[in-house]
Design an enzyme around this catalytic site. Sequence first.
Site, PDB file in Angstrom:
ATOM      1  N   CYS A 145     -19.215  -6.385   3.774  1.00 44.22           N
ATOM      2  CA  CYS A 145     -18.613  -5.237   4.257  1.00 44.22           C
ATOM      3  C   CYS A 145     -17.568  -5.067   3.332  1.00 44.22           C
ATOM      4  O   CYS A 145     -16.647  -6.208   3.091  1.00 44.22           O
ATOM      5  CB  CYS A 145     -18.449  -5.165   5.835  1.00 44.22           C
ATOM      6  SG  CYS A 145     -17.443  -3.413   6.330  1.00 44.22           S
ATOM      7  N   CYS A 193       0.468   0.199  10.284  1.00 47.11           N
ATOM      8  CA  CYS A 193       0.027  -0.854   9.241  1.00 47.11           C
ATOM      9  C   CYS A 193       1.191  -1.624   8.790  1.00 47.11           C
ATOM     10  O   CYS A 193       1.983  -1.079   7.958  1.00 47.11           O
ATOM     11  CB  CYS A 193      -0.852  -0.234   8.277  1.00 47.11           C
ATOM     12  SG  CYS A 193      -1.535  -1.338   7.074  1.00 47.11           S
ATOM     13  N   ARG A 233     -17.566  -2.573  17.817  1.00 47.70           N
ATOM     14  CA  ARG A 233     -16.783  -4.041  17.831  1.00 47.70           C
ATOM     15  C   ARG A 233     -15.731  -3.852  18.685  1.00 47.70           C
ATOM     16  O   ARG A 233     -14.703  -3.100  18.260  1.00 47.70           O
ATOM     17  CB  ARG A 233     -16.731  -4.171  16.016  1.00 47.70           C
ATOM     18  CG  ARG A 233     -15.972  -5.359  15.803  1.00 47.70           C
ATOM     19  CD  ARG A 233     -16.140  -5.626  14.348  1.00 47.70           C
ATOM     20  NE  ARG A 233     -17.367  -5.629  13.740  1.00 47.70           N
ATOM     21  CZ  ARG A 233     -17.793  -4.666  13.036  1.00 47.70           C
ATOM     22  NH1 ARG A 233     -17.038  -3.889  12.201  1.00 47.70           N
ATOM     23  NH2 ARG A 233     -19.153  -4.872  12.660  1.00 47.70           N
ATOM     24  N   CYS A 265       0.753  -1.214   0.027  1.00 50.69           N
ATOM     25  CA  CYS A 265       0.074   0.058  -0.085  1.00 50.69           C
ATOM     26  C   CYS A 265       0.882   1.348  -0.054  1.00 50.69           C
ATOM     27  O   CYS A 265       1.820   1.336   0.823  1.00 50.69           O
ATOM     28  CB  CYS A 265      -0.812   0.033   1.254  1.00 50.69           C
ATOM     29  SG  CYS A 265      -2.067   1.547   1.330  1.00 50.69           S
ATOM     30  N   CYS A 306       0.528   4.781   6.964  1.00 51.74           N
ATOM     31  CA  CYS A 306      -0.069   4.888   8.308  1.00 51.74           C
ATOM     32  C   CYS A 306       1.041   3.998   9.090  1.00 51.74           C
ATOM     33  O   CYS A 306       1.398   2.851   8.890  1.00 51.74           O
ATOM     34  CB  CYS A 306      -1.337   3.941   8.105  1.00 51.74           C
ATOM     35  SG  CYS A 306      -2.236   4.504   6.977  1.00 51.74           S
ATOM     36  N   CYS A 338     -16.391  -9.375   5.906  1.00 48.21           N
ATOM     37  CA  CYS A 338     -15.580  -8.107   5.487  1.00 48.21           C
ATOM     38  C   CYS A 338     -14.302  -8.275   4.751  1.00 48.21           C
ATOM     39  O   CYS A 338     -13.501  -9.257   5.183  1.00 48.21           O
ATOM     40  CB  CYS A 338     -15.116  -7.250   7.024  1.00 48.21           C
ATOM     41  SG  CYS A 338     -16.264  -7.262   7.949  1.00 48.21           S
ATOM     42  N   CYS A 397     -19.487   2.099   8.911  1.00 51.40           N
ATOM     43  CA  CYS A 397     -18.753   1.298   9.884  1.00 51.40           C
ATOM     44  C   CYS A 397     -17.198   2.012   9.976  1.00 51.40           C
ATOM     45  O   CYS A 397     -16.459   2.137   9.091  1.00 51.40           O
ATOM     46  CB  CYS A 397     -18.138  -0.209   9.512  1.00 51.40           C
ATOM     47  SG  CYS A 397     -17.015  -0.861  10.382  1.00 51.40           S
TER      48      CYS A 397
END
Length: 346
Positions: free
Chosen positions: A137, A66, A269, A59, A63, A105, A197
């Site tokens: 999701c 991550c 969650r 990616c 972040c 998801c 979400c």
Amino acid sequence: MTQPAAAADIRHDWTASEIEALLEAPLLDLIWRAQQLHRRYQDDTVQLASLLSIKTGGCPEDCAYCPQSAHYAKGTGVAKEPLMAAADVVAKARLAKAHGASRFCMGAAWREVRDGAEFDAVLEMVAGVRGLGLEACATLGMLTERQAQRLAEAGLTAYNHNLDTSPDYYATIISTRDYQDRLDTLAHVRQAGITVCCGGIIGMGESRHDRAGLLRALAALDPHPESVPINALVAVEGTPLGERRPVDPLDLARMCAAARIVMPRARVRLSAGRAGLSREAQALCFLAGANSIFYGEKLLTTANNDAAADRKLLADLGLTIAGQIVKTVSPPPSPRSESRPGSESR
Ligand code: SAM
Ligand code: DTB
Ligand code: SF4
């Protein structure tokens, strides 16, 4: 049983200092308040959502938490993989359903969605998952309004796009996009009629004020997100946050309780980081207002709790799995009462 909303409970004007006061209240007082709202707006069900990384690694975003960021790939060893085939994804969803999940998801390590064959394949996955009778999701990064509409047309139930932390702390964690980018995508999702979400992560070195700032930003969304993932950082070696110490589970319970209070109708969650929690710490989070978990042995790239252990924990706590037919055995008829059917469903 859920009850009609008292207007004063559903607010979008929470201030960070009001929420900070919640987070620093004595834990039992905080949980007591959260429980009152939980019992007014929620039932005793816990939603099981299974996660699958449909496109792992590489990616372009940075972040700091991550493992899938290309910026840290040398240290994490997470390699860039192609998008999975739609049929393989649907097969995984079928398996998740067989194990008791009601939501599936799909996560992609993308900065944003690009139109083309890959997005078309994701639309096919969404339709396939919905075809199994599961909620679908997706979390694919930033979306345009048109892309959100196409996901809605394919049947997407929810879109996950986290604010992650407070607006003030955001730039410490991510430099390749800003808070407004996230808010724009959330607005596109909402406009398309997909449920939202949206949550965040604790344990990244943020202050209590930042945790309150995250919850304030979530509660300012109107309507509130239908689901709110509260993640505890999974510190992955090779990421800039790889050396962070685990959060105190009591802080996770505080975050769940504060989320329940400021967003009474949301499914809160208990998300990443659950693998490090004892059964008792998880029970405290459920008591505080959490009523959904990620279910299945893997999150996206890291380990999650054992599925059988999760089912046992919920059974031991007397919680009901959302979307499941539960047979309850009636007590034997007493001499003076009429006999009733042997089972009922809920
Ligand atoms: N790339 C998309 C995005 O960022 O929106 C979707 C996938 S991304 C992995 C989804 C969310 O997972 C992030 O927003 C973050 O909240 C959470 N996450 C990622 N790595 C994590 C970690 N190490 N610990 C806890 N949560 C994490
Ligand atoms: C969310 O809030 N947490 C999930 C899901 N939404 C996509 C992701 C957690 C990822 C944890 C690190 C990993 O397994 O890569
Ligand atoms: Fe990319 Fe999402 Fe990971 Fe950020 S959280 S690096 S956007 S996959």
